[in-house]
Design a protein around this motif. Structure first.
Motif, short mmCIF file in Angstrom:
data_model
loop_
_atom_site.label_atom_id
_atom_site.label_comp_id
_atom_site.label_asym_id
_atom_site.label_seq_id
_atom_site.Cartn_x
_atom_site.Cartn_y
_atom_site.Cartn_z
N PHE A 51 0.83 -1.19 0.00
CA PHE A 51 0.00 0.00 0.00
C PHE A 51 0.87 1.25 0.00
N GLU A 52 1.88 1.27 0.87
CA GLU A 52 2.77 2.42 0.95
C GLU A 52 3.52 2.64 -0.37
N GLN A 53 3.96 1.56 -1.00
CA GLN A 53 4.63 1.67 -2.31
C GLN A 53 3.72 2.33 -3.33
N LYS A 54 2.45 1.92 -3.39
CA LYS A 54 1.49 2.49 -4.35
C LYS A 54 1.16 3.94 -4.00
N LEU A 55 1.06 4.23 -2.72
CA LEU A 55 0.77 5.60 -2.28
C LEU A 55 1.90 6.55 -2.68
N ILE A 56 3.14 6.12 -2.48
CA ILE A 56 4.30 6.93 -2.88
C ILE A 56 4.29 7.13 -4.39
N TYR A 57 3.99 6.07 -5.13
CA TYR A 57 3.92 6.17 -6.60
C TYR A 57 2.89 7.23 -7.02
N ILE A 58 1.71 7.19 -6.41
CA ILE A 58 0.65 8.16 -6.74
C ILE A 58 1.09 9.57 -6.36
N HIS A 59 1.69 9.72 -5.18
CA HIS A 59 2.13 11.04 -4.74
C HIS A 59 3.23 11.60 -5.64
N ILE A 67 5.11 19.11 -12.56
CA ILE A 67 4.13 20.11 -12.16
C ILE A 67 4.61 20.81 -10.89
N VAL A 68 5.22 20.02 -10.00
CA VAL A 68 5.76 20.53 -8.74
C VAL A 68 7.13 19.89 -8.50
N GLU A 69 7.89 20.48 -7.58
CA GLU A 69 9.19 19.91 -7.24
C GLU A 69 9.10 18.88 -6.12
N GLU A 70 8.13 19.05 -5.22
CA GLU A 70 7.95 18.14 -4.09
C GLU A 70 6.50 17.67 -4.09
N ASP A 71 6.27 16.41 -3.76
CA ASP A 71 4.92 15.85 -3.83
C ASP A 71 3.91 16.62 -2.97
N HIS A 72 4.32 17.11 -1.81
CA HIS A 72 3.39 17.83 -0.94
C HIS A 72 3.09 19.25 -1.41
N HIS A 73 3.76 19.71 -2.45
CA HIS A 73 3.46 21.03 -3.01
C HIS A 73 2.24 21.00 -3.92
N TYR A 74 1.86 19.81 -4.38
CA TYR A 74 0.69 19.70 -5.27
C TYR A 74 -0.58 19.86 -4.43
N LEU A 75 -1.35 20.88 -4.75
CA LEU A 75 -2.51 21.29 -3.95
C LEU A 75 -3.52 20.16 -3.78
N PHE A 76 -3.69 19.31 -4.78
CA PHE A 76 -4.73 18.29 -4.75
C PHE A 76 -4.22 16.93 -4.28
N SER A 77 -3.07 16.88 -3.65
CA SER A 77 -2.47 15.62 -3.23
C SER A 77 -2.64 15.36 -1.74
N SER A 78 -2.91 14.10 -1.41
CA SER A 78 -2.96 13.73 0.01
C SER A 78 -1.56 13.68 0.61
N ALA A 79 -0.54 13.81 -0.20
CA ALA A 79 0.84 13.86 0.33
C ALA A 79 0.98 15.01 1.31
N ARG A 80 0.19 16.04 1.14
CA ARG A 80 0.21 17.18 2.05
C ARG A 80 -0.11 16.74 3.47
N ASP A 81 -1.13 15.89 3.61
CA ASP A 81 -1.53 15.41 4.94
C ASP A 81 -0.42 14.61 5.61
N TYR A 82 0.35 13.88 4.83
CA TYR A 82 1.42 13.05 5.37
C TYR A 82 2.63 13.88 5.79
N THR A 83 2.65 15.16 5.41
CA THR A 83 3.76 16.03 5.82
C THR A 83 3.31 17.08 6.83
N GLY A 84 2.06 16.94 7.32
CA GLY A 84 1.57 17.85 8.35
C GLY A 84 0.86 19.08 7.82
N ILE A 85 0.63 19.15 6.51
CA ILE A 85 -0.11 20.26 5.91
C ILE A 85 -1.53 19.78 5.67
N LYS A 86 -2.53 20.57 6.03
CA LYS A 86 -3.92 20.16 5.81
C LYS A 86 -4.21 20.13 4.32
#
Length: 94
Positions: A51-59, A67-86
């Motif tokens: 699951f984690e492997q697929k989640l990282i792939y999607i992020h 589109i972005v340099e870091e996965d959590h910079h993408y506004l529509f990504s759940s990667a933000r939640d995993y880095t402490g950003i709502k």
């Protein structure tokens, strides 16, 4: 797709719509746009590590698309939640 046609908040909306409307993407079941590739290839998520492997792939998709340099910079990504950003979507972290 309708919101991309009416209100363009995405800077590449015109490019996206043209890409999704490409004639080879259209089939008898699809009127205007195809978002997913043809085919259905389900794979069972059988472990937390898979699951984690697929989640990282999607992020990483917006990063690979440059589109972005870091996965959590993408506004529509759940990667933000995993880095402490709502994020925009409510998710439950394991």
């Amino acid at each position: 797709m309708e919101s991309l046609e009416k209100e363009s908040i995405e800077s590449r909306a015109e490019w996206m719509l043209n890409h999704l409307k490409y004639k080879e993407n259209i089939s008898p079941k699809v009127k205007d746009y195809r978002f997913w590739k043809n085919g259905f290839h389900p794979v069972e998520i059988s472990s937390a590590s898979f699951f984690e492997q697929k989640l990282i792939y999607i992020h990483q998709n917006p990063v690979r698309a440059m589109i972005v340099e870091e996965d959590h910079h993408y506004l529509f990504s759940s990667a933000r939640d995993y880095t402490g950003i709502k994020g925009l979507v409510n998710i439950s972290l394991y």
